[in-house]
Each structure stands twice: as structure tokens, then as C-alpha cells.
Design an enzyme around this catalytic site. Structure first.
Site, PDB file in Angstrom:
ATOM      1  N   LYS A   6       9.293  -1.061 -46.343  1.00 16.50           N
ATOM      2  CA  LYS A   6       9.770  -0.493 -45.079  1.00 16.50           C
ATOM      3  C   LYS A   6      11.247  -0.816 -44.921  1.00 16.50           C
ATOM      4  CE  LYS A   6       6.661  -0.059 -41.128  1.00 16.50           C
ATOM      5  NZ  LYS A   6       6.032  -0.798 -40.017  1.00 16.50           N
TER       6      LYS A   6
HETATM    7  O1  G3P Z   1       3.881   0.763 -36.594  1.00 18.72           O
HETATM    8  C1  G3P Z   1       4.904   0.301 -35.797  1.00 18.72           C
HETATM    9  C2  G3P Z   1       4.339  -0.591 -34.797  1.00 18.72           C
HETATM   10  O2  G3P Z   1       4.008  -1.794 -35.387  1.00 18.72           O
HETATM   11  C3  G3P Z   1       5.165  -0.789 -33.597  1.00 18.72           C
HETATM   12  O3  G3P Z   1       4.277  -0.725 -32.571  1.00 18.72           O
HETATM   13  O4  G3P Z   1       3.397  -1.148 -30.365  1.00 18.72           O
HETATM   14  O5  G3P Z   1       5.191  -2.630 -31.311  1.00 18.72           O
HETATM   15  O6  G3P Z   1       5.718  -0.308 -30.594  1.00 18.72           O
HETATM   16  P1  G3P Z   1       4.692  -1.228 -31.127  1.00 18.72           P
END
Ligand code: G3P
Length: 214
Positions: A83
């Protein structure tokens, strides 16, 4: 549509695998930081458990650092996808890694043009963060939809991982618009599976059976 699990927790991933709902895994530094133990051992274990791609993120910000880290991460498993954050330096790193056959997932994508650039740099995957756009009062799924349109216009084969998924509506819209992949946190899988009418139906059938004429 493929389901990836957005988690670095071995138990969660194992449970998802038992349900047949893990086509791949995405992690990020925040998810790995929640897990006790050596992160490289955790990452290697995830790579051996899961047949599909496993995304691990670099921490560097300069292209050279990212490339170096990515080469090391790629040694943790044949299914590693590195990533890379969506920056100019990140794009430069993606170009180099693509030429070395190291798979990349350009992350923290918040605009359709960022996704176009990521694809042109050679990214295998691109991760639009829909929930975080919703948090800003925008419609995150519009971003996913625009990326799908752009990729279709030019027959781009970079796969779209709808990320930062917060609720079943995100998954439903992703499936309706034909996104390649959604990455869902463990608790999100339960939200997708459960329905109060299912529970009520089970209860009423059981009750009918127990009170049947004998
Ligand atoms: O896949 C990306 C994710 O881990 C971010 O999610 O909920 O932290 O915005 P969030």
C-alpha cells in the site's frame, strides 16, 4: 464482488475465512498498531492464512524509502500487495515497483483524478476512502462511481477496493455499481449478515415446531 477483510487481527481473519468471506485482506499502520506482538510475524501469518492479496502499507514519505520498504514487505509473502499513499512521491514509487513486478495498492484516494493517476503509474489496486468523505459531508460513493466510470472509459484494469466502509449501504452501493472489491471491517460482516426479520422468522418457526400437534 470480492470481499476483503480490513483487519490485522488473526482471530477476526480466521473467523472470516471460516465463513468463506475473505477473498483478501487490507491492513494499515493503525490496524497493525492495535495488535500485540511482532508485526512482521503477524503479517507473515496473515499471508499464509489467506490465499488472496494482503495489503501492507509503507511508512516512508520519499519514493526511495517507499521502494526500499516495499521490497522488504514483498518478502513477507508471495501475496503481498504494497500500500502506497497517494502522493507524487508515492506515484514515483508505484512506477518503480510496477516495473519490478511488486503489486501496489494506492491508498488514501479522495478524488477520481487521483485514481486515474494511480492507474497510469501502474497500480494494481486503488483504494477510495468513502467513509472519510462522508465524514466531511460529501457522498463518498460518488467517488467510487466516478472512478468506475473513468476506468471503464479507458478499459483500465486497476481494481477498485472500496475502503473506509462504515455501513451496509456502502457495500450495497458498491455491489450495485459493480465495484471490484469492498474491504470491510470484521464488525461490518456481522452487520451484513444479520437481519431482525431473519431472527424473528427462526423464532416463530421454532415455536410452531415445538407447539405442533403430536
Ligand atoms: O481500508 C481503509 C480503512 O482502514 C480506513 O477506514 O474507517 O479508518 O476510515 P476508516
Amino acid at each position: 464482488m470480492k470481499f476483503f477483510m480490513d483487519s490485522a487481527n488473526i482471530q477476526e481473519i480466521q473467523h472470516g475465512l471460516e465463513l468463506g468471506l475473505v477473498d483478501g485482506v487490507t491492513t494499515n499502520p493503525a490496524l497493525l498498531a492495535r495488535e500485540a506482538g511482532d508485526w512482521q510475524e503477524i503479517a507473515s501469518s496473515i499471508c499464509s492464512m489467506v490465499q488472496g492479496p494482503v495489503s501492507l502499507e509503507v511508512m516512508g514519505s520519499e519514493a526511495g524509502e517507499m521502494v526500499q520498504e516495499a521490497r522488504e514487505l514483498a518478502r513477507l509473502g508471495s501475496n503481498i500487495v504494497v500500500k502506497i499513499p497517494m502522493t507524487m512521491q508515492g506515484l514515483k514509487a508505484v512506477r518503480i515497483l510496477t516495473d519490478e513486478n511488486i503489486a501496489t495498492n494506492v491508498t488514501l484516494v479522495f478524488s477520481p483524478l487521483q485514481a486515474l493517476l494511480a492507474a497510469k503509474a501502474g497500480a494494481g489496486y486503488v483504494s477510495p476512502f468513502v467513509g472519510r468523505l462522508d465524514d466531511l459531508g460529501q457522498n463518498g460513493m460518488d467517488l467510487a462511481s466516478q472512478i468506475i466510470d473513468i476506468y471503464e472509459n479507458y478499459a483500465i484494469d486497476t481494481q477498485i477496493i472500496v475502503a473506509s466502509v462504515r455501513h451496509p449501504g456502502h457495500v450495497l452501493e458498491s455491489a450495485l455499481m459493480g465495484a471490484d472489491i469492498v474491504t470491510v471491517p470484521y464488525k461490518g460482516l456481522n452487520m451484513l449478515a444479520e437481519h431482525p426479520m431473519t431472527d424473528l422468522g427462526i423464532k416463530s418457526f421454532l415455536q410452531a415446531w415445538q407447539t405442533r400437534e403430536k
